[in-house]
Design a protein around this motif. Structure first.
Motif: not given
Ligand code: GYE
Length: 333
Positions: A113-133
């Motif tokens: 569950e934890t440790g995702w903030d940094e890489v998810f922020a990079e995805v957001k910054q790139a403007g790519i939608p992110l799905i948690l499946l």
């Protein structure tokens, strides 16, 4: 230009509706007509999707991967699927490589569950939608677009309800937990404990982690039997694979699984139905891995800037021995 966009939109929506009709629950149906027709729209064959899978620890996971691959093939979506072999750092690397490739949508089933903030922020910054499946991540809501997956706390509550019924509210239970720190391990444990408070006659003797793996479930169950012997009345295995391993350990110990020791697990894979028919598993709580159609339907919505619900939950049931033979031919995983 407008005519082309309209044509693409119609194709996209007709495919989406076909999927929704087959797959049951659908993301925000109202959202499907929300975006203006002259907006640049994508269809399935134009989508490029990256998916960071966990690995192949269980029958559930294999069915989940197959569902994602088969749906991508049927729809003609370009899918880059990576297998992290249970390592969070491999999932993070895969996500970074999807960003570098400039995929349209990224999917991930976070191993823990934890440790995702940094890489998810990079995805957001790139403007790519992110799905948690499937599994969720412990991050602020604005760091991902949508989660598609089960209510693990509810699954834990249901497992406890089944155990209480099987033991008539009296007895000692051991728990075989899934991967430490993973959303299903935490959620199922929380739901089980929460419901146990309603049954003062039930106690948890011990818990061990079997990592959602059959062989590990067997090993841990053998160790629990060496420690607690015949004082174990029930086993709550957080997935079917570990329950199947526990069944072998109980038999090797000389007791009858399903009779001397009641067993409840989660997933409802075919092998669990076979074990229920053989009288060795008492109940399984369904957790649906066939998420491919919902995943790509949602990916298409996101790629077209169409709003979707924040949490899309599959509809799931509880299965017991009495209906297992009748249900088995209908099972798709
Ligand atoms: O229950 C287990 C798998 O995340 C819901 O992971 C999933 C769990 C599933 O390995 O079998």
């Amino acid at each position: 230009m407008k005519a082309l966009a309209l044509y693409r939109r119609v194709i996209a929506l007709s495919m989406v509706w076909t999927l929704a009709a087959c797959g049951g629950s659908s993301p925000s149906a109202s959202g499907a007509t929300a975006s203006p027709l002259d907006v640049q729209t994508k269809t399935y064959p134009e989508l490029v999707v990256g998916f960071a899978q966990i690995g192949a620890e269980s029958e559930w996971r294999t069915a989940n991967t197959r569902s994602i691959q088969d749906t991508a093939n049927q729809l003609g979506v370009e899918l880059d699927l990576s297998d992290a072999q249970q390592q969070q750092e491999n999932q993070i690397k895969a996500i970074r490589s999807f960003i570098a490739q400039g995929v349209d949508v990224i999917g991930v089933s976070p191993v823990v569950e934890t440790g995702w903030d940094e890489v998810f922020a990079e995805v957001k910054q790139a403007g790519i939608p992110l799905i948690l499946l499937d599994r969720n991540a412990d991050v602020p809501d604005d760091l991902y677009s949508v989660r598609i997956g089960s209510d693990f706390v509810e699954e834990g509550r249901r497992a406890c309800g089944e155990m209480a019924r099987l033991l008539d509210g009296q007895g000692s239970i051991v728990i075989l937990e899934g991967t430490q720190g993973s959303a299903p391990m935490i959620g199922r444990g929380t739901g089980f404990q929460e419901c146990l408070r309603e049954y003062p006659g039930l106690q948890v003797l011990d818990s061990q982690s079997g990592d959602f793996i059959r062989a590990r479930g067997k090993e841990e169950m053998a160790a629990l039997l060496r420690t607690h012997g015949r004082s174990i009345d029930g086993v709550f295995a957080q997935n079917d694979d570990m329950a199947l391993g526990a069944i072998e350990a109980i038999e090797e110990y000389g007791l009858q699984p399903g009779i001397d020791i009641k067993i409840v697990s989660i997933d409802a894979v075919r092998a669990a139905f076979e074990a229920m028919i053989a009288g060795k598993l008492n109940a399984t709580i369904e957790c649906n891995p066939l998420l491919g159609p919902l995943f790509f339907e949602t990916a298409l919505h996101l790629a077209n800037d169409t709003p979707v619900e924040k949490w899309i939950k599959p509809i799931e049931g509880v299965y017991r021995q009495d209906t297992a033979a009748q249900e088995l031919p209908r099972r798709k995983y």
